[in-house]
Design an enzyme around this catalytic site. Structure first.
Site, PDB file in Angstrom:
ATOM      1  N   ASN A  10       0.867  -1.181   0.000  1.00  0.00           N
ATOM      2  CA  ASN A  10       0.000   0.000   0.000  1.00  0.00           C
ATOM      3  C   ASN A  10       0.903   1.230   0.000  1.00  0.00           C
ATOM      4  O   ASN A  10       1.560   1.508   0.990  1.00  0.00           O
ATOM      5  CB  ASN A  10      -0.887  -0.045   1.263  1.00  0.00           C
ATOM      6  CG  ASN A  10      -1.704   1.222   1.436  1.00  0.00           C
ATOM      7  OD1 ASN A  10      -1.838   2.015   0.514  1.00  0.00           O
ATOM      8  ND2 ASN A  10      -2.249   1.401   2.630  1.00  0.00           N
ATOM      9  N   TRP A  11       0.894   1.930  -1.121  1.00  0.00           N
ATOM     10  CA  TRP A  11       1.821   3.076  -1.254  1.00  0.00           C
ATOM     11  C   TRP A  11       1.262   4.352  -0.625  1.00  0.00           C
ATOM     12  O   TRP A  11       1.917   5.379  -0.621  1.00  0.00           O
ATOM     13  CB  TRP A  11       2.153   3.310  -2.741  1.00  0.00           C
ATOM     14  CG  TRP A  11       2.902   2.179  -3.382  1.00  0.00           C
ATOM     15  CD1 TRP A  11       3.309   1.007  -2.779  1.00  0.00           C
ATOM     16  CD2 TRP A  11       3.353   2.085  -4.745  1.00  0.00           C
ATOM     17  NE1 TRP A  11       3.979   0.209  -3.685  1.00  0.00           N
ATOM     18  CE2 TRP A  11       4.013   0.851  -4.902  1.00  0.00           C
ATOM     19  CE3 TRP A  11       3.248   2.925  -5.850  1.00  0.00           C
ATOM     20  CZ2 TRP A  11       4.577   0.433  -6.111  1.00  0.00           C
ATOM     21  CZ3 TRP A  11       3.809   2.525  -7.068  1.00  0.00           C
ATOM     22  CH2 TRP A  11       4.466   1.293  -7.188  1.00  0.00           C
ATOM     23  N   HIS A  96      -9.488   0.733   4.941  1.00  0.00           N
ATOM     24  CA  HIS A  96      -8.190   0.879   5.616  1.00  0.00           C
ATOM     25  C   HIS A  96      -8.385   1.718   6.882  1.00  0.00           C
ATOM     26  O   HIS A  96      -9.214   2.626   6.916  1.00  0.00           O
ATOM     27  CB  HIS A  96      -7.182   1.549   4.668  1.00  0.00           C
ATOM     28  CG  HIS A  96      -5.791   1.502   5.196  1.00  0.00           C
ATOM     29  ND1 HIS A  96      -5.316   2.419   6.107  1.00  0.00           N
ATOM     30  CD2 HIS A  96      -4.777   0.633   4.974  1.00  0.00           C
ATOM     31  CE1 HIS A  96      -4.067   2.111   6.403  1.00  0.00           C
ATOM     32  NE2 HIS A  96      -3.710   1.035   5.740  1.00  0.00           N
ATOM     33  N   GLU A  98      -6.834   4.078   8.062  1.00  0.00           N
ATOM     34  CA  GLU A  98      -6.709   5.532   7.863  1.00  0.00           C
ATOM     35  C   GLU A  98      -8.015   6.112   7.321  1.00  0.00           C
ATOM     36  O   GLU A  98      -8.365   7.246   7.628  1.00  0.00           O
ATOM     37  CB  GLU A  98      -5.501   5.830   6.955  1.00  0.00           C
ATOM     38  CG  GLU A  98      -4.197   5.642   7.724  1.00  0.00           C
ATOM     39  CD  GLU A  98      -3.029   5.136   6.903  1.00  0.00           C
ATOM     40  OE1 GLU A  98      -3.023   5.283   5.672  1.00  0.00           O
ATOM     41  OE2 GLU A  98      -2.099   4.560   7.525  1.00  0.00           O
ATOM     42  N   GLU A 168      -5.416  -5.706  10.333  1.00  0.00           N
ATOM     43  CA  GLU A 168      -4.389  -4.709  10.621  1.00  0.00           C
ATOM     44  C   GLU A 168      -4.698  -4.026  11.952  1.00  0.00           C
ATOM     45  O   GLU A 168      -5.505  -3.085  11.990  1.00  0.00           O
ATOM     46  CB  GLU A 168      -4.363  -3.642   9.530  1.00  0.00           C
ATOM     47  CG  GLU A 168      -4.101  -4.174   8.150  1.00  0.00           C
ATOM     48  CD  GLU A 168      -3.531  -3.087   7.240  1.00  0.00           C
ATOM     49  OE1 GLU A 168      -2.407  -3.262   6.783  1.00  0.00           O
ATOM     50  OE2 GLU A 168      -4.205  -2.059   7.030  1.00  0.00           O
ATOM     51  N   GLY A 174       2.362   1.576  10.902  1.00  0.00           N
ATOM     52  CA  GLY A 174       3.294   2.692  10.804  1.00  0.00           C
ATOM     53  C   GLY A 174       3.981   3.039  12.113  1.00  0.00           C
ATOM     54  O   GLY A 174       4.612   4.085  12.242  1.00  0.00           O
ATOM     55  N   GLY A 235       2.815  -1.330   4.353  1.00  0.00           N
ATOM     56  CA  GLY A 235       2.831   0.103   4.070  1.00  0.00           C
ATOM     57  C   GLY A 235       4.258   0.582   3.847  1.00  0.00           C
ATOM     58  O   GLY A 235       4.804   0.473   2.744  1.00  0.00           O
ATOM     59  N   GLY A 236       4.877   1.075   4.902  1.00  0.00           N
ATOM     60  CA  GLY A 236       6.199   1.703   4.811  1.00  0.00           C
ATOM     61  C   GLY A 236       7.218   0.883   4.032  1.00  0.00           C
ATOM     62  O   GLY A 236       7.900   1.412   3.134  1.00  0.00           O
TER      63      GLY A 236
HETATM   64  C1  PEP Z   1      -0.714  -0.264   5.923  1.00  0.00           C
HETATM   65  O1  PEP Z   1      -0.615   0.799   5.363  1.00  0.00           O
HETATM   66  O2  PEP Z   1      -1.691  -0.957   5.659  1.00  0.00           O
HETATM   67  C2  PEP Z   1       0.333  -0.687   6.859  1.00  0.00           C
HETATM   68  C3  PEP Z   1       0.204  -1.848   7.442  1.00  0.00           C
HETATM   69  O3  PEP Z   1       1.390   0.160   7.067  1.00  0.00           O
HETATM   70  P1  PEP Z   1       2.813  -0.210   7.746  1.00  0.00           P
HETATM   71  O4  PEP Z   1       3.316  -1.459   7.100  1.00  0.00           O
HETATM   72  O5  PEP Z   1       3.680   0.982   7.476  1.00  0.00           O
HETATM   73  O6  PEP Z   1       2.567  -0.397   9.207  1.00  0.00           O
END
Ligand code: PEP
Length: 251
Positions: A10-11, A96, A98, A168, A174, A235-236
Protein backbone atom coordinates in the site's frame (compact mmCIF):
# COMPACT_ATOMS: atom_id res chain seq x y z
CA UNK A 1 -5.86 -26.45 2.42
CA UNK A 2 -3.06 -24.49 0.86
CA UNK A 3 -3.92 -20.96 0.01
CA UNK A 4 -1.86 -18.96 -2.46
CA UNK A 5 0.02 -16.27 -0.55
CA UNK A 6 -0.61 -12.61 -1.38
CA UNK A 7 1.90 -9.87 -0.63
CA UNK A 8 0.35 -6.44 -1.05
CA UNK A 9 2.05 -3.05 -0.96
CA UNK A 10 0.00 0.00 0.00
CA UNK A 11 1.82 3.08 -1.25
CA UNK A 12 -0.61 5.43 0.52
CA UNK A 13 -0.21 9.12 -0.46
CA UNK A 14 3.33 8.70 -1.76
CA UNK A 15 4.95 8.71 -5.19
CA UNK A 16 4.81 11.03 -8.16
CA UNK A 17 4.03 9.31 -11.44
CA UNK A 18 7.72 9.12 -12.32
CA UNK A 19 8.67 7.66 -8.91
CA UNK A 20 5.81 5.18 -9.16
CA UNK A 21 6.98 3.95 -12.56
CA UNK A 22 10.44 3.26 -11.18
CA UNK A 23 9.12 1.44 -8.11
CA UNK A 24 6.63 -0.57 -10.20
CA UNK A 25 9.43 -1.78 -12.48
CA UNK A 26 11.48 -2.76 -9.44
CA UNK A 27 8.52 -4.70 -8.01
CA UNK A 28 8.03 -6.49 -11.35
CA UNK A 29 11.69 -7.49 -11.32
CA UNK A 30 11.62 -8.47 -7.64
CA UNK A 31 8.61 -10.73 -8.09
CA UNK A 32 9.41 -12.38 -11.40
CA UNK A 33 10.61 -15.62 -9.82
CA UNK A 34 7.95 -15.68 -7.10
CA UNK A 35 5.52 -17.66 -9.23
CA UNK A 36 3.90 -19.51 -6.32
CA UNK A 37 2.49 -16.34 -4.76
CA UNK A 38 0.58 -13.22 -5.77
CA UNK A 39 1.95 -9.70 -5.51
CA UNK A 40 -0.21 -6.58 -5.47
CA UNK A 41 0.57 -2.87 -5.40
CA UNK A 42 -1.83 -0.06 -4.55
CA UNK A 43 -0.43 3.22 -5.88
CA UNK A 44 -2.20 6.56 -5.42
CA UNK A 45 -4.97 7.00 -8.01
CA UNK A 46 -2.88 9.47 -10.02
CA UNK A 47 -0.18 6.86 -10.68
CA UNK A 48 -2.34 3.81 -11.43
CA UNK A 49 -2.22 4.26 -15.21
CA UNK A 50 1.55 4.68 -15.25
CA UNK A 51 2.00 1.71 -12.91
CA UNK A 52 -0.14 -0.66 -14.96
CA UNK A 53 1.83 0.39 -18.05
CA UNK A 54 5.14 -0.19 -16.26
CA UNK A 55 3.91 -3.61 -15.10
CA UNK A 56 2.83 -4.82 -18.53
CA UNK A 57 3.81 -8.46 -18.98
CA UNK A 58 4.24 -8.97 -15.23
CA UNK A 59 1.79 -10.82 -12.97
CA UNK A 60 1.72 -8.03 -10.37
CA UNK A 61 -1.86 -7.01 -9.54
CA UNK A 62 -2.73 -3.32 -9.33
CA UNK A 63 -5.30 -2.02 -6.84
CA UNK A 64 -6.91 1.27 -5.93
CA UNK A 65 -6.56 2.37 -2.31
CA UNK A 66 -10.30 2.91 -2.12
CA UNK A 67 -13.35 2.67 -4.38
CA UNK A 68 -16.82 4.21 -4.63
CA UNK A 69 -19.91 2.05 -5.19
CA UNK A 70 -21.29 3.99 -8.15
CA UNK A 71 -20.13 3.85 -11.73
CA UNK A 72 -20.26 7.65 -12.08
CA UNK A 73 -22.06 10.68 -10.71
CA UNK A 74 -21.95 13.47 -8.17
CA UNK A 75 -19.42 12.00 -5.76
CA UNK A 76 -16.72 14.67 -5.54
CA UNK A 77 -13.34 13.30 -4.55
CA UNK A 78 -14.26 9.66 -5.17
CA UNK A 79 -13.13 7.14 -7.78
CA UNK A 80 -15.46 4.62 -9.37
CA UNK A 81 -14.79 0.91 -9.90
CA UNK A 82 -15.14 1.47 -13.64
CA UNK A 83 -12.49 4.21 -13.55
CA UNK A 84 -10.11 1.92 -11.66
CA UNK A 85 -10.65 -0.80 -14.24
CA UNK A 86 -10.19 1.73 -17.05
CA UNK A 87 -6.69 2.40 -15.67
CA UNK A 88 -5.89 -1.31 -15.48
CA UNK A 89 -6.54 -1.94 -11.79
CA UNK A 90 -8.32 -5.18 -10.91
CA UNK A 91 -8.61 -4.77 -7.14
CA UNK A 92 -9.32 -2.20 -4.45
CA UNK A 93 -8.42 -1.81 -0.79
CA UNK A 94 -11.46 -0.87 1.28
CA UNK A 95 -11.84 0.14 4.92
CA UNK A 96 -8.19 0.88 5.62
CA UNK A 97 -7.83 2.14 9.18
CA UNK A 98 -6.71 5.53 7.86
CA UNK A 99 -10.05 5.80 6.07
CA UNK A 100 -11.87 4.76 9.23
CA UNK A 101 -9.86 6.91 11.67
CA UNK A 102 -9.01 10.05 9.70
CA UNK A 103 -11.97 10.23 7.34
CA UNK A 104 -14.62 8.75 9.61
CA UNK A 105 -15.68 5.91 7.31
CA UNK A 106 -18.23 3.65 9.01
CA UNK A 107 -18.81 -0.08 8.57
CA UNK A 108 -21.95 0.81 6.63
CA UNK A 109 -20.11 3.07 4.18
CA UNK A 110 -17.31 0.54 3.85
CA UNK A 111 -19.89 -2.14 3.09
CA UNK A 112 -21.23 -0.01 0.22
CA UNK A 113 -17.69 0.15 -1.15
CA UNK A 114 -17.25 -3.63 -0.84
CA UNK A 115 -20.57 -4.25 -2.59
CA UNK A 116 -19.76 -1.74 -5.37
CA UNK A 117 -16.24 -3.03 -5.96
CA UNK A 118 -17.46 -6.62 -6.24
CA UNK A 119 -20.42 -5.66 -8.43
CA UNK A 120 -18.06 -4.21 -11.02
CA UNK A 121 -15.74 -7.21 -10.94
CA UNK A 122 -12.93 -6.03 -8.69
CA UNK A 123 -11.20 -8.08 -6.02
CA UNK A 124 -11.73 -6.33 -2.69
CA UNK A 125 -9.23 -6.26 0.16
CA UNK A 126 -11.34 -5.46 3.23
CA UNK A 127 -9.23 -4.08 6.10
CA UNK A 128 -10.28 -4.56 9.69
CA UNK A 129 -8.52 -4.07 13.01
CA UNK A 130 -8.82 -2.83 16.57
CA UNK A 131 -7.38 0.33 18.11
CA UNK A 132 -5.05 0.25 21.11
CA UNK A 133 -7.87 1.30 23.45
CA UNK A 134 -10.07 -1.48 22.13
CA UNK A 135 -7.31 -4.02 22.59
CA UNK A 136 -6.59 -2.82 26.12
CA UNK A 137 -10.31 -3.06 26.91
CA UNK A 138 -10.20 -6.67 25.63
CA UNK A 139 -12.65 -5.85 22.87
CA UNK A 140 -10.47 -7.03 19.99
CA UNK A 141 -12.56 -10.00 18.90
CA UNK A 142 -15.84 -8.12 19.36
CA UNK A 143 -14.57 -5.29 17.14
CA UNK A 144 -13.28 -7.71 14.50
CA UNK A 145 -16.63 -9.49 14.43
CA UNK A 146 -18.50 -6.19 14.06
CA UNK A 147 -16.24 -5.06 11.22
CA UNK A 148 -16.45 -8.40 9.39
CA UNK A 149 -20.24 -8.64 9.73
CA UNK A 150 -20.68 -4.97 8.80
CA UNK A 151 -18.24 -4.95 5.92
CA UNK A 152 -19.55 -8.16 4.35
CA UNK A 153 -23.25 -7.52 4.86
CA UNK A 154 -25.16 -8.87 1.84
CA UNK A 155 -22.11 -10.36 0.11
CA UNK A 156 -23.00 -13.64 -1.57
CA UNK A 157 -20.94 -16.83 -1.15
CA UNK A 158 -20.04 -16.60 -4.86
CA UNK A 159 -18.64 -13.08 -4.47
CA UNK A 160 -16.64 -14.13 -1.42
CA UNK A 161 -14.12 -15.75 -3.78
CA UNK A 162 -13.05 -12.18 -4.70
CA UNK A 163 -12.78 -10.96 -1.12
CA UNK A 164 -9.52 -10.85 0.81
CA UNK A 165 -9.48 -9.75 4.45
CA UNK A 166 -6.55 -7.80 5.88
CA UNK A 167 -6.23 -7.86 9.65
CA UNK A 168 -4.39 -4.71 10.62
CA UNK A 169 -4.30 -3.79 14.30
CA UNK A 170 -4.43 0.02 14.20
CA UNK A 171 -1.75 0.35 16.89
CA UNK A 172 0.69 -1.60 14.70
CA UNK A 173 0.31 0.47 11.52
CA UNK A 174 3.29 2.69 10.80
CA UNK A 175 4.41 2.49 14.43
CA UNK A 176 7.13 -0.14 14.16
CA UNK A 177 5.09 -2.29 16.60
CA UNK A 178 3.92 -5.66 15.31
CA UNK A 179 1.38 -7.89 16.99
CA UNK A 180 3.16 -10.95 18.35
CA UNK A 181 2.83 -13.82 15.92
CA UNK A 182 0.68 -15.62 18.48
CA UNK A 183 -1.71 -12.64 18.83
CA UNK A 184 -1.86 -12.18 15.05
CA UNK A 185 -2.55 -15.88 14.50
CA UNK A 186 -5.25 -15.82 17.18
CA UNK A 187 -7.03 -12.97 15.38
CA UNK A 188 -6.68 -14.66 11.98
CA UNK A 189 -8.03 -17.97 13.26
CA UNK A 190 -10.96 -16.11 14.83
CA UNK A 191 -11.73 -14.33 11.54
CA UNK A 192 -11.56 -17.60 9.58
CA UNK A 193 -13.90 -19.31 12.04
CA UNK A 194 -16.31 -16.39 11.79
CA UNK A 195 -16.30 -16.58 7.98
CA UNK A 196 -17.04 -20.29 8.32
CA UNK A 197 -20.00 -19.51 10.60
CA UNK A 198 -21.32 -16.75 8.33
CA UNK A 199 -20.82 -18.72 5.09
CA UNK A 200 -19.43 -22.23 5.03
CA UNK A 201 -16.20 -23.98 5.85
CA UNK A 202 -15.04 -24.22 2.23
CA UNK A 203 -15.32 -20.47 1.80
CA UNK A 204 -13.45 -19.89 5.05
CA UNK A 205 -10.77 -22.36 4.01
CA UNK A 206 -10.12 -20.70 0.66
CA UNK A 207 -10.28 -17.13 1.98
CA UNK A 208 -6.99 -15.29 2.18
CA UNK A 209 -6.41 -13.33 5.37
CA UNK A 210 -3.46 -10.93 5.28
CA UNK A 211 -1.67 -9.47 8.25
CA UNK A 212 -0.72 -5.79 8.22
CA UNK A 213 1.08 -3.56 10.67
CA UNK A 214 4.82 -2.84 10.43
CA UNK A 215 5.57 -5.94 8.36
CA UNK A 216 9.23 -5.85 7.38
CA UNK A 217 12.00 -8.19 6.21
CA UNK A 218 12.87 -9.02 9.82
CA UNK A 219 9.43 -10.31 10.82
CA UNK A 220 7.80 -11.54 7.60
CA UNK A 221 9.07 -15.13 7.73
CA UNK A 222 7.74 -15.74 11.23
CA UNK A 223 4.37 -14.18 10.42
CA UNK A 224 4.02 -16.15 7.18
CA UNK A 225 4.79 -19.40 9.01
CA UNK A 226 1.48 -19.11 10.93
CA UNK A 227 -1.24 -21.41 9.60
CA UNK A 228 -3.91 -18.72 9.20
CA UNK A 229 -1.69 -15.89 7.92
CA UNK A 230 -1.86 -16.01 4.13
CA UNK A 231 -0.03 -12.87 3.23
CA UNK A 232 0.85 -9.34 4.21
CA UNK A 233 -0.44 -5.84 3.59
CA UNK A 234 2.65 -3.69 3.76
CA UNK A 235 2.83 0.10 4.07
CA UNK A 236 6.20 1.70 4.81
CA UNK A 237 8.37 -1.22 3.74
CA UNK A 238 6.55 -1.41 0.37
CA UNK A 239 8.05 1.95 -0.62
CA UNK A 240 11.56 0.54 -0.45
CA UNK A 241 12.21 -1.84 -3.35
CA UNK A 242 14.84 -3.86 -1.50
CA UNK A 243 12.67 -4.39 1.59
CA UNK A 244 9.59 -5.21 -0.47
CA UNK A 245 11.60 -7.70 -2.53
CA UNK A 246 12.62 -9.51 0.64
CA UNK A 247 9.03 -9.52 1.89
CA UNK A 248 7.73 -10.87 -1.45
CA UNK A 249 10.33 -13.61 -1.25
CA UNK A 250 9.48 -14.62 2.33
CA UNK A 251 10.65 -18.07 3.32
C1 PEP B 1 -0.71 -0.26 5.92
O1 PEP B 1 -0.62 0.80 5.36
O2 PEP B 1 -1.69 -0.96 5.66
C2 PEP B 1 0.33 -0.69 6.86
C3 PEP B 1 0.20 -1.85 7.44
O3 PEP B 1 1.39 0.16 7.07
P1 PEP B 1 2.81 -0.21 7.75
O4 PEP B 1 3.32 -1.46 7.10
O5 PEP B 1 3.68 0.98 7.48
O6 PEP B 1 2.57 -0.40 9.21
Amino acid sequence: MTRRALIAGNWKMHMTTADAEVLASQVAEASKDATDRDVLVAPPFTAIGAVTAALEGSAVIVAGQNVCWEEQGAFTGEISPVMLKDLGATAAIVGHSERRQIFGESDQLINQRVVGGLKFGLTVVLCIGETLEEREAEQTLTILEKQVRGGLDGITPKDMTRVVIAYEPVWAIGTGKTASTAKAEEAHAFIRKLIGDLYEKDIADQMRILYGGSVKPANVDELMAQPDIDGALVGGAALDAESFQRIINFK
